[in-house]
Design a protein around this motif. Structure first.
Motif, mmCIF file in Angstrom:
data_model
loop_
_atom_site.group_PDB
_atom_site.id
_atom_site.type_symbol
_atom_site.label_atom_id
_atom_site.label_comp_id
_atom_site.label_asym_id
_atom_site.label_seq_id
_atom_site.Cartn_x
_atom_site.Cartn_y
_atom_site.Cartn_z
ATOM 1 N N ARG A 273 9.618 6.580 0.573
ATOM 2 C CA ARG A 273 9.193 7.084 -0.559
ATOM 3 C C ARG A 273 9.014 6.086 -1.760
ATOM 4 N N VAL A 274 7.839 5.984 -2.399
ATOM 5 C CA VAL A 274 7.921 4.958 -3.584
ATOM 6 C C VAL A 274 8.371 5.775 -4.668
ATOM 7 N N ILE A 275 9.328 5.270 -5.353
ATOM 8 C CA ILE A 275 9.801 6.118 -6.710
ATOM 9 C C ILE A 275 9.551 5.366 -7.943
ATOM 10 N N ASN B 154 6.681 10.239 3.844
ATOM 11 C CA ASN B 154 7.206 11.413 4.757
ATOM 12 C C ASN B 154 6.866 10.826 6.122
ATOM 13 N N ASP B 155 6.092 11.381 7.243
ATOM 14 C CA ASP B 155 5.466 10.780 8.260
ATOM 15 C C ASP B 155 3.927 10.383 7.888
ATOM 16 N N PHE B 156 3.299 9.592 8.807
ATOM 17 C CA PHE B 156 2.310 9.066 8.749
ATOM 18 C C PHE B 156 1.361 10.258 8.979
ATOM 19 N N GLY C 35 -13.352 26.850 10.447
ATOM 20 C CA GLY C 35 -13.003 26.793 9.261
ATOM 21 C C GLY C 35 -14.135 26.290 8.569
ATOM 22 N N THR C 36 -14.106 26.040 7.229
ATOM 23 C CA THR C 36 -12.918 25.910 6.356
ATOM 24 C C THR C 36 -13.246 26.648 4.982
ATOM 25 N N THR C 37 -12.262 26.784 4.344
ATOM 26 C CA THR C 37 -12.248 27.678 2.938
ATOM 27 C C THR C 37 -12.590 26.163 1.854
ATOM 28 N N ALA D 206 -3.604 24.352 6.709
ATOM 29 C CA ALA D 206 -4.134 24.025 5.375
ATOM 30 C C ALA D 206 -4.115 22.692 5.005
ATOM 31 N N GLY D 207 -4.949 22.134 4.333
ATOM 32 C CA GLY D 207 -5.055 20.666 3.904
ATOM 33 C C GLY D 207 -5.797 20.795 2.388
ATOM 34 N N ILE D 208 -5.093 19.669 1.869
ATOM 35 C CA ILE D 208 -5.751 19.543 0.499
ATOM 36 C C ILE D 208 -6.875 18.387 0.310
ATOM 37 N N THR E 26 -2.489 7.470 -2.087
ATOM 38 C CA THR E 26 -1.809 8.663 -1.849
ATOM 39 C C THR E 26 -2.638 9.847 -1.932
ATOM 40 N N GLY E 27 -4.000 9.819 -1.906
ATOM 41 C CA GLY E 27 -4.824 11.004 -1.651
ATOM 42 C C GLY E 27 -4.433 11.806 -2.847
ATOM 43 N N ALA E 28 -4.283 13.040 -2.462
ATOM 44 C CA ALA E 28 -4.145 14.209 -3.524
ATOM 45 C C ALA E 28 -2.980 14.049 -4.412
ATOM 46 N N VAL F 55 -8.770 25.688 4.667
ATOM 47 C CA VAL F 55 -7.842 26.752 5.635
ATOM 48 C C VAL F 55 -8.381 26.451 7.110
ATOM 49 N N HIS F 56 -7.863 26.237 8.175
ATOM 50 C CA HIS F 56 -8.612 26.234 9.527
ATOM 51 C C HIS F 56 -7.962 27.249 10.467
ATOM 52 N N LEU F 57 -8.357 28.021 11.261
ATOM 53 C CA LEU F 57 -7.671 28.778 12.260
ATOM 54 C C LEU F 57 -7.794 28.451 13.530
ATOM 55 N N LYS G 264 -11.762 17.611 11.851
ATOM 56 C CA LYS G 264 -11.938 16.915 12.951
ATOM 57 C C LYS G 264 -13.383 16.591 13.389
ATOM 58 N N LEU G 265 -14.271 16.297 12.385
ATOM 59 C CA LEU G 265 -15.667 15.823 12.301
ATOM 60 C C LEU G 265 -15.829 14.331 11.783
ATOM 61 N N VAL G 266 -16.290 13.893 12.745
ATOM 62 C CA VAL G 266 -16.762 12.356 12.250
ATOM 63 C C VAL G 266 -18.404 12.544 12.049
ATOM 64 N N ILE H 288 0.891 -1.327 -0.104
ATOM 65 C CA ILE H 288 0.006 0.078 0.104
ATOM 66 C C ILE H 288 0.975 1.058 0.297
ATOM 67 N N ILE H 289 0.593 2.190 -0.885
ATOM 68 C CA ILE H 289 1.427 3.346 -0.926
ATOM 69 C C ILE H 289 0.597 4.430 -0.292
ATOM 70 N N GLY H 290 1.138 5.282 0.765
ATOM 71 C CA GLY H 290 0.328 6.381 1.418
ATOM 72 C C GLY H 290 -0.012 5.811 2.784
ATOM 73 N N GLY H 291 0.479 6.619 3.798
ATOM 74 C CA GLY H 291 0.214 6.545 4.960
ATOM 75 C C GLY H 291 -0.776 7.486 5.504
ATOM 76 N N GLY H 292 -1.894 7.752 4.967
ATOM 77 C CA GLY H 292 -2.945 8.625 5.600
ATOM 78 C C GLY H 292 -4.065 7.671 5.809
ATOM 79 N N ALA H 293 -5.453 8.407 6.143
ATOM 80 C CA ALA H 293 -6.427 7.367 6.527
ATOM 81 C C ALA H 293 -6.878 6.361 5.750
HETATM 82 C C1 LIG Z 1 -9.662 21.073 4.782
HETATM 83 C C2 LIG Z 1 -10.244 19.611 5.041
HETATM 84 C C3 LIG Z 1 -10.902 19.521 6.189
HETATM 85 C C4 LIG Z 1 -11.581 18.021 6.116
HETATM 86 N N1 LIG Z 1 -12.568 17.852 7.141
HETATM 87 C C5 LIG Z 1 -13.073 16.487 7.314
HETATM 88 C C6 LIG Z 1 -13.628 16.281 8.303
HETATM 89 O O1 LIG Z 1 -13.994 17.231 9.345
HETATM 90 N N2 LIG Z 1 -14.412 15.097 8.409
HETATM 91 C C7 LIG Z 1 -13.866 14.172 7.619
HETATM 92 O O2 LIG Z 1 -14.588 13.081 7.484
HETATM 93 N N3 LIG Z 1 -13.223 14.356 6.417
HETATM 94 C C8 LIG Z 1 -12.507 15.459 6.516
HETATM 95 N N4 LIG Z 1 -11.665 15.871 5.338
HETATM 96 C C9 LIG Z 1 -11.359 14.881 4.474
HETATM 97 C C10 LIG Z 1 -10.310 13.887 4.982
HETATM 98 O O3 LIG Z 1 -9.220 14.537 5.659
HETATM 99 C C11 LIG Z 1 -9.481 13.357 3.666
HETATM 100 O O4 LIG Z 1 -10.495 12.609 2.884
HETATM 101 C C12 LIG Z 1 -8.492 12.117 4.130
HETATM 102 O O5 LIG Z 1 -7.713 12.589 5.209
HETATM 103 C C13 LIG Z 1 -7.787 11.556 2.881
HETATM 104 O O6 LIG Z 1 -6.824 10.827 3.404
HETATM 105 P P1 LIG Z 1 -5.995 10.140 2.259
HETATM 106 O O7 LIG Z 1 -5.145 8.923 3.075
HETATM 107 O O8 LIG Z 1 -6.677 9.898 1.208
HETATM 108 O O9 LIG Z 1 -4.798 11.199 2.042
HETATM 109 P P2 LIG Z 1 -3.573 11.804 2.634
HETATM 110 O O10 LIG Z 1 -3.861 11.953 4.039
HETATM 111 O O11 LIG Z 1 -2.892 12.909 1.877
HETATM 112 O O12 LIG Z 1 -2.586 10.601 2.579
HETATM 113 C C14 LIG Z 1 -1.824 10.313 1.434
HETATM 114 C C15 LIG Z 1 -0.340 9.871 1.678
HETATM 115 O O13 LIG Z 1 0.203 9.412 0.738
HETATM 116 C C16 LIG Z 1 1.645 10.039 0.825
HETATM 117 N N5 LIG Z 1 2.307 9.684 -0.447
HETATM 118 C C17 LIG Z 1 2.219 10.528 -1.533
HETATM 119 N N6 LIG Z 1 3.113 9.971 -2.465
HETATM 120 C C18 LIG Z 1 3.863 9.127 -1.944
HETATM 121 C C19 LIG Z 1 4.748 8.299 -2.556
HETATM 122 N N7 LIG Z 1 5.362 8.417 -3.724
HETATM 123 N N8 LIG Z 1 5.186 7.173 -1.749
HETATM 124 C C20 LIG Z 1 4.669 7.126 -0.412
HETATM 125 N N9 LIG Z 1 3.889 7.960 0.035
HETATM 126 C C21 LIG Z 1 3.439 8.736 -0.768
HETATM 127 C C22 LIG Z 1 1.515 11.452 1.248
HETATM 128 O O14 LIG Z 1 2.976 11.839 2.121
HETATM 129 C C23 LIG Z 1 0.308 11.261 2.461
HETATM 130 O O15 LIG Z 1 0.765 11.198 3.505
HETATM 131 C C24 LIG Z 1 -11.086 16.994 5.285
HETATM 132 C C25 LIG Z 1 -10.382 17.328 4.190
HETATM 133 C C26 LIG Z 1 -9.692 18.666 4.178
HETATM 134 C C27 LIG Z 1 -8.771 18.947 3.107
#
Ligand SMILES: Cc1cc2nc3c(=O)[nH]c(=O)nc-3n(C[C@H](O)[C@H](O)[C@H](O)COP(=O)(O)OP(=O)(O)OC[C@H]3O[C@@H](n4cnc5c(N)ncnc54)[C@H](O)[C@@H]3O)c2cc1C
Length: 502
Positions: free
Chosen positions: A170-172, A30-32, A270-272, A315-317, A207-209, A232-234, A42-44, A3-8
């Protein structure tokens, strides 16, 4: 499965696949949680705005997931009251009926009934609200959590199920067999600079965005599927929202949803939703986004927040999957997409934090189908997440560690100095730093101050002030020298500067 990507998304898939008995490795560049998954509101939630858009199946699915998260991670997910203040005559009946529908769709997973409030009842719950022109309000329930803490606990759960999880990897490159099927990957160890190959019968791009860059490793001409949009959040001092309830503004002057949510004894506002050209790991808030949030929040709080009140800006993407050629990213679907390329790379993108478990279930089902591996039932619906404890064992500043809180308190009993807060503004102590290095895979100052503790997100200046003491504790744990400490403090200073308004 690699699995490539350590987000949700990646963490959820790792838990699911490992729990179904697959051999799993997860790699994060990078980091998880360095990407979007530490930068949410931070809403479920089921998503009141999706109800407004009439997307009932999406709301129902998310409301079910909300209930499962509360059940499986009660140390991190809380039931929170949200007040929708009404300043126009039609708002109470309109939102009142809509939120009754929200309650109904939650069914047995409901968090509590919504109800219409009088002018005085609203002010009792949110004393700082602007009283001028206030007619009343509607109250409803949703969930709130700590995103990066949940992520770390999910990765620990994945490890407990047998997965290997690596940060700073980092997966290259993707590797392919003679028939052109993806059969593994090459990653760079960002700490040693060495490269290593891993063979995998199934590779998942989570890898999300950033997923289009990985898709291009598979097919150079892959058309982009993500329309990145920045939110963006403040973070403000708690007194801007002195009651226990959050505020939800369903329709800001420019048509967005705005939240003001109490979080770790601060307020997140937030958010924008601003389209951006590309995703970056440290997106920065634009000045006009900060002005917009300050201006809008000022309409709902009795004291207008000023720039000087801002403790942190993040800020988050959003990894929004493109839907046709609609101009505004606010109108795109938050539902998730699973795409399988001709060579077998599986990309899962979109969705939201709340629905990570369902995204993972769907992805692993598709992977098993595609690989013609035996289908095994998904066990995550009632799989407790690391730290799960009921009742919450140790109330107080360590409550969100759940069953780990007692072990952190043991560290303090062994070395009482580790119990002293590292800054007067934040209840974060040395034991949490030692714990993060020993048990939560923290490698850098940023990992500890931004995502294992939430210091940087809560108060960027306090986090900067804590940095030398934290670096010293980490260096002792990791066996690093003076040079490492200095570099870490300098690098963290640059990151933290991006969390402060100019
Ligand atoms: C402003 C904002 C507010 C939000 N609020 C909510 C909320 O309140 N409640 C809710 O349910 N959802 C919310 N969301 C949505 C939620 O946060 C996202 O849908 C979710 O975090 C996406 O997770 P992800 O794992 O897909 O992406 P990411 O968390 O971005 O994880 C992808 C990971 O892949 C890694 N990666 C990229 N390229 C490589 C590579 N080549 N090799 C290894 N690793 C790599 C990156 O470093 C990154 O850590 C919000 C989103 C945003 C932007």
């Amino acid at each position: 499965m690699a699995i490539i990507g350590g987000g949700a998304t990646g963490a959820g898939i790792a838990v699911d696949a490992a729990a179904r008995g697959l051999q799993v490795v997860l790699l994060e560049q990078n980091d998880f949680g360095k990407g979007t998954s530490s930068r949410s509101t931070k809403l479920v939630h089921g998503g009141v705005r999706y109800l407004q858009q009439g997307n009932i199946p999406l709301v129902m699915e998310a409301l079910k997931e909300r209930g499962l998260l509360l059940q499986n991670a009660p140390h991190l997910v809380h039931n929170l009251e949200f007040v929708v203040p009404n300043y126009l005559w039609w708002e109470a009946p309109f939102y009142g009926i809509g939120l009754k529908m929200y309650d109904f769709l939650a069914g047995s997973h409901g968090f509590g009934p919504s109800k219409i409030l009088s002018h005085d009842e609203v002010l009792k719950r949110i004393p700082m609200l602007e009283p001028e022109g206030l007619r009343g309000g509607v109250i409803y329930h949703d969930g709130q959590f700590d995103d990066s803490r949940l992520l770390i606990n999910l990765l620990q759960t994945a490890e407990e199920q047998g997965a290997a999880v690596l940060n700073y990897a980092r997966v290259i490159k993707l590797t392919k067999s003679s028939s052109g099927a993806v059969d593994g990957l090459v990653f760079r160890d960002e700490e040693s600079d060495g490269e290593q190959a891993i063979a995998a019968r199934c590779v998942i791009n989570a890898t999300g965005a950033f997923c289009d860059a990985v898709r291009r490793m598979d097919e150079a001409a892959a058309m982009p599927m993500i329309a990145p949009s920045q939110g963006v959040h403040l973070v403000l001092p708690r007194e801007f929202l002195s009651g226990d309830s959050a505020i939800m503004v369903p329709h800001t002057p420019d048509g967005r949803v705005m939240f003001a949510v109490p979080w770790h004894d601060h307020v997140v506002v937030g958010t924008t939703d601003t389209p951006v050209a590309a995703a970056t790991l440290e997106p920065r808030a634009q000045e006009r986004e900060i002005d917009f949030i300050l201006g809008t929040a000022g309409q709902y709080m009795a004291r207008r927040p000023a720039r000087s009140d801002i403790l942190s800006v993040f800020a988050g993407i959003r990894p929004l999957v493109k839907a046709g050629s609609r101009a505004s990213t606010a109108a795109l679907s938050r539902d998730h997409t699973i795409q399988i390329s001709a060579s077998g790379l599986i990309t899962t993108a979109g969705g939201k934090w709340t629905t990570y478990r369902k995204m993972a279930e769907d992805t692993v089902n598709r992977a098993l189908e595609r690989m013609t591996w035996p289908q095994r039932p998904c066990p995550t619906g009632d799989l407790p997440i690391h730290g799960c404890s009921l009742p919450v064992e140790e109330p107080g500043p360590l409550a969100h560690y759940g069953s780990d809180a007692g072990l952190i308190n043991d560290l303090i009993r062994e070395r009482p100095a580790l119990g002293t807060p590292l800054h007067k503004s934040l209840p974060i102590c040395g034991a949490q730093i030692v714990w993060a290095v020993r048990h939560e895979m923290a490698r850098t100052l940023d990992d500890v101050l931004a995502r294992r503790t939430r210091a940087l997100f809560l108060n960027a200046r306090a986090a900067m002030a804590m940095a030398p003491a934290v670096a010293e504790l980490m260096a002792a744990e990791l066996g690093r020298d003076e040079n490492w400490r200095k570099k870490q403090i300098a690098t963290f200073g640059e990151i933290a500067a991006g969390f402060l308004p100019e």
